[in-house]
Design a protein around this motif. Sequence first.
Motif, mmCIF file in Angstrom:
data_model
loop_
_atom_site.group_PDB
_atom_site.id
_atom_site.type_symbol
_atom_site.label_atom_id
_atom_site.label_comp_id
_atom_site.label_asym_id
_atom_site.label_seq_id
_atom_site.Cartn_x
_atom_site.Cartn_y
_atom_site.Cartn_z
ATOM 1 N N THR A 34 24.939 36.825 66.210
ATOM 2 C CA THR A 34 25.028 38.144 66.830
ATOM 3 C C THR A 34 24.508 38.163 68.264
ATOM 4 O O THR A 34 24.553 39.207 68.912
ATOM 5 C CB THR A 34 24.235 39.174 65.998
ATOM 6 N N LYS A 35 24.023 37.052 68.759
ATOM 7 C CA LYS A 35 23.466 36.990 70.112
ATOM 8 C C LYS A 35 24.460 36.397 71.108
ATOM 9 O O LYS A 35 24.635 36.907 72.210
ATOM 10 C CB LYS A 35 22.168 36.180 70.112
ATOM 11 N N ASN A 36 25.094 35.309 70.745
ATOM 12 C CA ASN A 36 26.040 34.634 71.633
ATOM 13 C C ASN A 36 27.438 35.190 71.373
ATOM 14 O O ASN A 36 28.151 34.733 70.463
ATOM 15 C CB ASN A 36 26.007 33.125 71.409
ATOM 16 N N ASP B 37 26.671 37.693 76.322
ATOM 17 C CA ASP B 37 25.368 37.389 75.720
ATOM 18 C C ASP B 37 24.364 38.495 76.030
ATOM 19 O O ASP B 37 24.285 38.985 77.162
ATOM 20 C CB ASP B 37 24.823 36.061 76.251
ATOM 21 N N GLY B 38 23.591 38.870 75.016
ATOM 22 C CA GLY B 38 22.524 39.840 75.220
ATOM 23 C C GLY B 38 22.984 41.280 75.291
ATOM 24 O O GLY B 38 22.154 42.175 75.484
ATOM 25 N N ILE B 39 24.283 41.547 75.161
ATOM 26 C CA ILE B 39 24.784 42.920 75.180
ATOM 27 C C ILE B 39 24.708 43.497 73.762
ATOM 28 O O ILE B 39 25.048 42.827 72.793
ATOM 29 C CB ILE B 39 26.235 42.974 75.691
ATOM 30 N N ALA B 40 24.233 44.725 73.655
ATOM 31 C CA ALA B 40 24.041 45.350 72.336
ATOM 32 C C ALA B 40 25.374 45.818 71.770
ATOM 33 O O ALA B 40 25.653 47.016 71.644
ATOM 34 C CB ALA B 40 23.068 46.517 72.453
ATOM 35 N N MET B 41 26.226 44.843 71.444
ATOM 36 C CA MET B 41 27.522 45.140 70.846
ATOM 37 C C MET B 41 27.612 44.475 69.482
ATOM 38 O O MET B 41 26.941 43.476 69.211
ATOM 39 C CB MET B 41 28.671 44.616 71.719
ATOM 40 N N LEU B 42 28.472 45.008 68.635
ATOM 41 C CA LEU B 42 28.765 44.384 67.360
ATOM 42 C C LEU B 42 30.066 43.610 67.477
ATOM 43 O O LEU B 42 31.010 44.052 68.138
ATOM 44 C CB LEU B 42 28.897 45.431 66.256
#
Length: 390
Positions: A228-230, A285-290
């Motif tokens: 969920t991060k990369n 990376d690092g964006i609060a997306m699903l």
Amino acid sequence: MNNLMLTNVVPPKMALSINKSSTVNLYSSALITFTFISVIGLLNFCQKANAAETPEKPAHLVSVESVKKEQVKPSIWLPANVISRKNAPISAEQTGQLLWIEDVGSQVKKGQLLAQIDDRHLKLQLAGQRAEVKQHQADVDYLTGQKARFLKLREKNNSALSEFERVNKDLTIAINEVAALNISVEQTLLSLEKTTIRAPFTGNISQRFAHVGELISVGRSLVQLIDTKNLDIKIAAPISIAPFLQRGSKVMVKWNKTLLELPVRTWSQAGDQASRTFDVRLAADGIAMLAGTAVTVSLPKQAPIEAILVPRDALMLRENETYVLTIDADQQAQKVAVLVGQGVKNWVSVTGALSVNDSVVVRGGERLQSGEKVRFMNDQKEEVIAKVNL
């Protein structure tokens, strides 16, 4: 004739009754008229009093920037999806009953336990193999001693050469049997290790395909693990725009009423013949997306041309439209619909009814409506009026 005159004369009592009725009617009419005029006057007085009590709506405090013109690359907006770079079904490598499995939604780290398969039969198998190793190791020890004794006898020529060779052969066979059994032990240890399924990378459990108590076979998928991060944003782009892409160049992404600027990470060097598109990947990376989120991406489609630019903060992103707020000569906000193009640092190219040096609201426009009065931060009033009068 006298009779006729007598018939036209009204009796005194009746004449008095008629006069009284007329007087009452006239008095009632005058009273009604006076009451009506009084009510109207009272209503007008109340309206004026309310108007006097209602204060004028204060002007909104805003900050503005001037529209400018620069060279940018014309862009095309394309639908895209957020995907994970690592997304794998984690499968079983051993057969056995499932004793435990991680729940959906759990965040796990690399090497953390995901599931446990019953390993009792493998432990029994390992114990038997280790016993065989000890047994054959005893044969090796015995034959090694025999070989040493025959060597001493051979030095004194007190034993036959054939006996020495037989013992040496048996020793070699015993050593090889021990080596083969040790390999079996290592294989069983590896099988035991595989009964504990561990996370190959840090991520989140998005699905679970098995339940505790089931008999699991080799290759059966147990959970779906997603990093969920990369994240990447995947776009199916027309092949015609490939010459204008640059690795590392930043492009605009519209997501959740927000504009983001993300770099181009990589793209496929081959296109799909059926759709005439190829895959382009942006680093998210690092964006609060699903993973699975739908976004819209602006990619360059032509060589650079001159375009109108506005600050990115001036854009008002709504569900059905995107617009900016300009300031007219009466210091009122006016809504101007725009189409967003390529980003240039903190500026964005737009298409709409805008001209160079127009003042657009960059701060304080969230609740500002078209036609409302504004006042300016940092003594910008004279500057704005001068630009409007140009």
